[in-house]
Design an enzyme around this catalytic site. Structure first.
Site, PDB file in Angstrom:
ATOM      1  N   THR A  88      -1.771  -2.921  25.356  1.00  0.00           N
ATOM      2  CA  THR A  88      -2.247  -3.508  26.571  1.00  0.00           C
ATOM      3  C   THR A  88      -2.007  -2.585  27.747  1.00  0.00           C
ATOM      4  OG1 THR A  88       0.069  -4.633  26.647  1.00  0.00           O
ATOM      5  CG2 THR A  88      -1.925  -5.744  25.539  1.00  0.00           C
ATOM      6  N   CYS A 131       4.407  -0.874  23.617  1.00  0.00           N
ATOM      7  CA  CYS A 131       4.373  -2.073  24.516  1.00  0.00           C
ATOM      8  C   CYS A 131       5.032  -2.094  25.865  1.00  0.00           C
ATOM      9  CB  CYS A 131       5.613  -3.065  23.824  1.00  0.00           C
ATOM     10  SG  CYS A 131       6.059  -4.537  24.687  1.00  0.00           S
TER      11      CYS A 131
END
Lengths: 408, 435
Positions: free
Chosen positions: A215, A149
């Site tokens: 991401t 993350c």
């Protein structure tokens, strides 16, 4: 007439026979047990929960949490998304509720793959091991370790802070493996020079599979009225994680690199919207794929088109099992030094379909080799001696199959 | 002959289709689907086109409409799906053209059959091979039934083969989609006229009646039987038979033709006469807004030079100096009749004379089923059915299409056929349990 066929979409992942390779990634669409059940009802092969953590590690969410890079389009078109940035955090729901939901989901959907995504600090051995025990006791099929993350959590020594340090990655994986009785997937961050390094560390420490990528750390844009970067949280902003079609090429390279270097199953993630995106990940080594952004825009129902298009591809190529084409495109990859330098191709413009925009002429003139000129009929003519076959004309041509390269 | 090509727009290219499909917003609970009688999953098939899964797209359409290509050509999309498209942001998605694109793709790449269940040992007899019968047959085949379609004419297709002119419905598409239904397992027996329903029904576990509405509503005025006055439907059928067999038509029209009526048959006849080189005028007793014909067809007829006279009601036909004369009275809209439209009220009964070489009558169709023995029908001979199941008043006998509505769209007939097929399946399943 083509006879109706029943294509087998099942695939084996870490010993679990999945009904199809489509998994919802750890993200807002798997934010509650009820949502996961809805997705399984719709036909998804698996789901990874939004990341679970000890209640003490949870952080409150902010508003807004999203910003995007979109193409405004023409006046008669809807706006189209290239990429989506989020500063959403891991789950904000208590762990005991999640554990109960995991049990519920597995009772109702024993054949769907349910992965518990977990996160704790890089120094918190007890925290990690408690999470592992609780999730496997609750009935999760596998664990996914969130080492990736990119916002919020790394500041607390969690998420990407672990995945960016191969030593910590190995250490945590080892803690987890020493108590886990179910397969363990390590989820990698692309925000590092070479994703293969932490992936290798995790595999060496015993990870059963790698999922990649999380991401990409970005700033989606700046609001030119307030001058604040996006998303603007009451006058302040922070970088976020970028997803959607824009990151697919980054993810494809990561998956291919890991697959080539390591003997490990890979769950491919990053910008998958359509069946063809999924096929590409599998051809480059992934065993299954995880999606989120496409579902955020179109809902769980896209599983129908994903499965149908994917089955059509298999039918066209005569594949009867997904295993037959996992990594099938990897042998094409080589170092640049090994590419054929002898043979050449040059541009050819199809006069019948040319729309005479002459965009290729401008591009070739100002960024190429001055090989294209437009005559009075506005159809570009190729100077065979000047054209080096770079393919810029093919890229800028708005028509399918009009500009193409042919043998020189 | 005028060129018929300009009646249909050119087929989309793959790129045009993908670009057009990519405009679709994929609305939730999509209004376009609500506008489709067959409840076509439009959002799904359009998204499949956007993802270049053309074969998947046609299969999606056929899930609800076996005559995907036929309906793509003749559906009044401007009054159905495309009319409902969320257009605040943009012009409607070209749903009909996209459906036509995938149907043509399918024809060129080997039509994709949908899966069928194991044979269940039950048989269904279908009377009529038009859109309703073909659709019912297709759905029943998928469910595992043994299906026989009985068609009175020499060729299958009903109105698709014998009614709708080839300038707006490609006969090749119709032929291929009939072949598709056969490939799904349906047997079509042509030249098979059903005598008595009672005897016929003994051979099957259930019956579906899809016989259309072919009897022309008679025009009971003076001179209606004069030579040179034809039923428009007979004229259209004659044209189609001539095309199908490569022979000259039996009905040859003179230079000036008057068409009387305001439905799609009137427009089809007028346009066909126009294509044959005639000067054509349509007379209709109500206003343009009250015409039952599709708006797009009315516009097309106007564009092709058909002249319209609204609020004109025929009083009598006569012959003067070797030419036909129709005497029309002008009308004005009165209070609504049982169709909900203003009834035409005659303004003056003296009338005005119009000369023509031929007259084509298209004032409405009724159903007639000679073998009927006891099925409840209404005053127009239309079969009365239960809307949920397509069941008639006789147990085990179902009906759909123009035979129950007197002439709507092909897609409505497809929807009826599917609805009745599911009704038949329910009927047979329940019967089996009670046995």
């Amino acid at each position: 007439m083509r006879m109706a066929t029943q294509t087998n979409l099942s695939v084996r992942f870490c010993g679990f026979e999945m009904a199809n390779p489509f998994i919802l990634s750890s993200a807002p669409p798997t934010g509650t047990g009820e949502m996961i059940k809805q997705a399984f009802e719709a036909g998804w092969g698996g789901a990874v929960t939004k990341t679970l953590a000890h209640d003490r590690d949870l952080l409150a969410n902010v508003t807004p949490r999203l910003a995007s890079l979109s193409f405004a389009g023409r006046s008669d078109e809807a706006k189209k998304l290239y990429g989506l940035e989020n500063i959403e955090l891991i789950t904000d729901r208590p762990l005991d509720i999640w554990l109960k939901e995991i049990g519920d989901i597995k009772t109702q959907f024993p054949r769907q793959l349910l992965v518990a995504s977990i996160m704790a600090g890089g120094n918190d051995r007890v925290g990690w091991q408690e999470l592992v025990r609780m999730c496997q006791n609750a009935g999760a099929d596998m664990l996914e370790l969130n080492f990736s993350c990119p916002h919020g959590m790394p500041e607390k020594g969690m998420g990407m802070a672990i995945g960016q340090d191969p030593e910590v990655t190995a250490r945590v994986t080892d803690w987890v493996k020493s108590v886990s009785t179910i397969p363990v997937i390590a989820k990698m961050t692309p925000n590092i020079a070479d994703i293969r390094v932490p992936a290798k560390a995790a595999v060496k420490a015993g990870a059963d599979a790698i999922s990649a990528i999380n991401t990409v750390a970005v700033i989606a844009g700046v609001d030119l009225e307030t001058l604040a970067p996006l998303p603007n949280v009451f006058g302040k902003s922070t970088h976020g994680g970028y997803s959607g079609p824009a990151i697919k090429p980054i993810a494809l390279k990561a998956v291919a690199g890991i697959s080539l270097d390591l003997q490990v199953q890979v769950s491919g993630i990053g910008g998958i919207e359509t069946w063809s995106d999924a096929v590409e990940f599998i051809l480059l080594g992934a065993t299954n794929v995880q999606l989120c952004t496409a579902v955020m825009f179109h809902g769980f129902g896209i599983i129908e088109e994903l499965k149908d298009g994917f089955a059509g591809f298999m039918e066209d190529h005569g594949f009867t099992r997904i295993e037959e084409f996992i990594g099938k495109s990897l042998p094409f990859l080589t170092d640049h030094i090994n590419l054929d330098r002898e043979r050449k191709m040059i541009s050819q413009i199809d006069e019948a379909t040319c729309v005479k925009c002459d965009r290729c002429v401008i591009s070739c003139r100002d960024a190429g080799y001055q090989a294209l000129t437009a005559g009075p009929d506005r159809i570009p003519k190729v100077d065979r001696n000047r054209c080096t076959g770079c393919s810029l004309c093919v890229q800028v041509c708005p028509v399918w199959d009009c500009a193409k390269l042919v043998a020189a | 002959m005028k060129n018929a090509d300009n009646y249909l727009p050119p087929l989309m290219s793959a790129q045009e289709a993908v670009v057009e499909a990519s405009r679709c917003l994929s609305c939730a609970d999509a209004p376009c689907r609500q506008g489709c009688p067959a409840a076509n999953d439009i959002v799904k098939f359009i998204r499949q086109i956007a993802q270049r899964n053309f074969r998947g797209a046609i299969k999606t359409v056929r899930e609800s409409n076996v005559l995907a290509g036929t309906c793509a050509l003749i559906c009044p999309v401007g009054e159905l799906c495309e009319f409902r498209c969320t257009t605040k942001l943009q012009k409607p998605i070209a749903i009909g053209a996209l459906q036509r694109f995938v149907a043509e793709y399918d024809r060129q790449h080997g039509m994709s059959l949908l899966p069928v269940k194991e044979p269940n040992g039950f048989s269904v007899g279908i009377i009529g091979s038009g859109p309703a019968g073909l659709s019912a047959a297709f759905e029943l085949c998928r469910l595992g039934y043994d299906v026989e379609i009985h068609e009175a004419e020499d060729l299958p297709g009903g109105i698709l083969t014998y009614g709708i002119p080839s300038y707006r419905l490609s006969p090749e598409m119709v032929k291929d989609e009939i072949e598709y239904v056969k490939a799904m397992g349906a047997k079509i027996i042509t030249g098979s006229k059903i005598g008595k329903l009672a005897e016929f029904s003994e051979k099957y576990d259930a019956i579906f009646i899809g016989i259309g509405a072919y009897r022309a509503t008679p025009l009971c005025i003076e001179g209606a039987d004069i030579d040179g006055v034809y039923q428009a439907a007979s004229f259209l059928k004659d044209r189609r038979i001539a095309e199908l067999h490569g022979k000259p038509p039996m009905i040859n029209l003179g230079r000036n033709v008057i068409v009387i009526g305001g439905g799609n048959t009137a427009i089809d006849a007028a346009q066909s006469a126009r294509l044959a080189g005639c000067e054509v005028e349509i007379f209709y007793r109500r206003s343009e807004n009250d015409m039952p014909a599709f708006k797009s067809e009315i516009q097309s007829a106007k564009k092709n030079g058909v002249r319209f006279h609204f609020n004109h009601m025929p009083l009598r036909f006569s012959v003067t100096g070797g030419r036909l004369v129709v005497t029309f009275a002008k009308t004005m809209p009165g209070s609504p009749d049982d169709t909900g439209r203003p009834a035409p009220i005659m303004i003056d009964s003296s009338g005005e004379d119009y000369e023509a070489d031929n007259i084509l009558l298209a004032i409405g169709q009724e159903a007639t089923f000679e073998g009927n023995c006891g099925i409840a029908t209404d005053s127009r001979g239309l079969i009365i059915v239960d809307k949920e199941t397509g069941a008639t008043s006789m147990p085990g006998v179902f009906a759909g299409g123009d035979a129950i509505n007197g002439g709507a769209t092909a897609v409505q007939a497809v929807a009826d056929g599917r609805c009745a097929a599911l009704g038949i399946d329910k009927f047979i399943t329940e019967n089996r349990q009670s046995r």
